[in-house]
Design an enzyme around this catalytic site. Sequence first.
Site, PDB file in Angstrom:
ATOM      1  N   ARG A 102       0.834  -1.206   0.000  1.00 29.57           N
ATOM      2  CA  ARG A 102       0.000   0.000   0.000  1.00 29.57           C
ATOM      3  C   ARG A 102       0.864   1.249   0.000  1.00 29.57           C
ATOM      4  NH1 ARG A 102      -5.545  -1.445   3.123  1.00 29.57           N
ATOM      5  NH2 ARG A 102      -5.649  -3.614   2.467  1.00 29.57           N
TER       6      ARG A 102
ATOM      7  N   SER B 182     -21.762 -13.193  13.941  1.00 32.36           N
ATOM      8  CA  SER B 182     -21.171 -12.121  13.141  1.00 32.36           C
ATOM      9  C   SER B 182     -21.228 -12.446  11.653  1.00 32.36           C
ATOM     10  CB  SER B 182     -19.710 -11.909  13.574  1.00 32.36           C
ATOM     11  OG  SER B 182     -19.057 -10.958  12.771  1.00 32.36           O
TER      12      SER B 182
ATOM     13  N   LYS C 103     -18.063 -17.084  19.527  1.00 29.14           N
ATOM     14  CA  LYS C 103     -18.549 -16.410  18.315  1.00 29.14           C
ATOM     15  C   LYS C 103     -18.973 -17.444  17.285  1.00 29.14           C
ATOM     16  CE  LYS C 103     -14.027 -15.861  15.994  1.00 29.14           C
ATOM     17  NZ  LYS C 103     -13.185 -16.465  17.038  1.00 29.14           N
TER      18      LYS C 103
ATOM     19  N   SER D 214     -19.371  -1.701   2.694  1.00 30.17           N
ATOM     20  CA  SER D 214     -18.738  -0.640   1.906  1.00 30.17           C
ATOM     21  C   SER D 214     -17.954  -1.117   0.694  1.00 30.17           C
ATOM     22  CB  SER D 214     -17.797   0.173   2.808  1.00 30.17           C
ATOM     23  OG  SER D 214     -16.744  -0.644   3.291  1.00 30.17           O
TER      24      SER D 214
ATOM     25  N   HIS E 268     -21.505   3.539   6.839  1.00 29.05           N
ATOM     26  CA  HIS E 268     -21.572   4.027   5.465  1.00 29.05           C
ATOM     27  C   HIS E 268     -22.981   4.454   5.059  1.00 29.05           C
ATOM     28  CE1 HIS E 268     -17.434   3.180   4.174  1.00 29.05           C
ATOM     29  NE2 HIS E 268     -17.495   2.233   5.083  1.00 29.05           N
TER      30      HIS E 268
ATOM     31  N   THR F 205     -20.509   6.761  12.374  1.00 29.35           N
ATOM     32  CA  THR F 205     -19.292   7.558  12.271  1.00 29.35           C
ATOM     33  C   THR F 205     -19.623   9.010  11.994  1.00 29.35           C
ATOM     34  OG1 THR F 205     -17.135   7.745  11.185  1.00 29.35           O
ATOM     35  CG2 THR F 205     -18.995   7.204   9.782  1.00 29.35           C
TER      36      THR F 205
ATOM     37  N   LYS G 278     -17.469  10.328   7.792  1.00 22.62           N
ATOM     38  CA  LYS G 278     -17.816  10.113   6.389  1.00 22.62           C
ATOM     39  C   LYS G 278     -18.846  11.152   5.943  1.00 22.62           C
ATOM     40  CE  LYS G 278     -16.201   5.363   6.234  1.00 22.62           C
ATOM     41  NZ  LYS G 278     -15.401   5.429   7.461  1.00 22.62           N
TER      42      LYS G 278
ATOM     43  N   THR H  30      -9.105   6.375  26.776  1.00 26.99           N
ATOM     44  CA  THR H  30      -8.773   7.145  25.580  1.00 26.99           C
ATOM     45  C   THR H  30      -9.152   8.607  25.766  1.00 26.99           C
ATOM     46  OG1 THR H  30      -9.138   5.234  24.145  1.00 26.99           O
ATOM     47  CG2 THR H  30      -9.173   7.392  23.098  1.00 26.99           C
TER      48      THR H  30
ATOM     49  N   THR I 251      -8.351  -6.191   2.569  1.00 25.85           N
ATOM     50  CA  THR I 251      -9.633  -5.486   2.622  1.00 25.85           C
ATOM     51  C   THR I 251     -10.709  -6.270   1.883  1.00 25.85           C
ATOM     52  OG1 THR I 251      -8.419  -3.397   2.683  1.00 25.85           O
ATOM     53  CG2 THR I 251     -10.768  -3.279   2.182  1.00 25.85           C
TER      54      THR I 251
END
Length: 407
Positions: A21, A137, A156, A189, A217, A245, A248, A277, A363
């Site tokens: 990348r 999931s 899971k 996405s 998204h 989010t 975006k 955080t 990805t």
Amino acid sequence: MTYDQKINASLARLHEEGRYRVFQDICRQNQSFPKANWTQADGVVKEITVWCGNDYLGMGQHPVVIDAMKTAIDVAGVGSGGTRNISGNTIYHRQLEASISDLHQKEAALLFTSAYNANEATLSALPQLFDGLIIYSDALNHASMIQGIRHGNGEKQIFRHNDVEHLRELLENSDPSAPKVIAFESLYSMDGDFAPIKEIIDLAKEFDALTYIDEVHAVGMYGPRGGGVLEQLGLQDQVDIVNGTLAKAYGVIGGYIAGNANLIDAIRSYAPGFIFTSSLPPAIAAGAYASVEFLKADQFLRQSHQEKANIIKDRFRALGLPLDDQGSHIVPVHVGNPVKCKQLSDMLLNDYSIYVQPINFPTVPTGTERLRFTPSPVHSQEMINQLVDAMDVLWSHCELNRSKLAC
């Protein structure tokens, strides 16, 4: 072999496989999106058009957002000064959380530094709240959801992408008394396809499971007020936890969850990813609040966004490009080869000043490499024409097949 040799070997593999990348140094031009200045390797600066950005509606340059951030900086300075627990909790954060909970018609919301952080922290904390929790999931869930589930160290079950019958089979074969969460996305996405949300909700009710949906998204872009696909379908009250989010459609940065007040309070109290955080800077929260509130009322940008996406898809279809159209604003054109995908991206940038990043493994699965275009209201007809002409020429130059996907 030394440590350096192992590192170099790992990097060499990426180069050999065509999936190393490369970061492009760009500076977006305020009030001229999607234009940006690209600094080339030789230091020469060139103006380009960005076709792969996630600032879907151009809100990152909207005056209402910029003014809100400037005002907040004048009032509160730059950083937040700490975590939400220790001096980093401000009126700006509270105001934004109230706006988000209203957007999703939930009792409460909780801000995080990113949607990745929100997914990872929340899904990893849920097993602390429910002993013996099983999380179901979707196989194509975002990496942040996968990591959160892993870090929770609970059981899971992975169901095939959007396969409701497989999900039912997994639920039927599980302990009926075990607490359960079904985690999925409203809009995926990379392929641009929607989840069978109503069917998943029905299964959750049948098997007494909680539902966790990632609307990253979709928020800002779908629904009468930008509440996402859930709002568009009239199902906001049917899902337990919503992830979204601010980076975006809203054009700023940050992520959040929204849901029942007690559940949100429990995540606030148990999730290390939240507790330890530093909070978002006040100016970021102020800008995001202005963007969320603006898009609750504005319909033009959402409508224009869909129109531009449909134009691009129609033009690509006319060229016979392998376009996967799932009815969303995401426009993936499948290349199927990492080297040629990178080659096509490089030629678009170097020869046509068009920037679209190649999407390769991990990805997307190997063999499904693609260029993922994200049209926006700020892309002009001239920009669209330039893109279509360039893709027509380069697709032939790279000796790629022209065949429409059956969808």
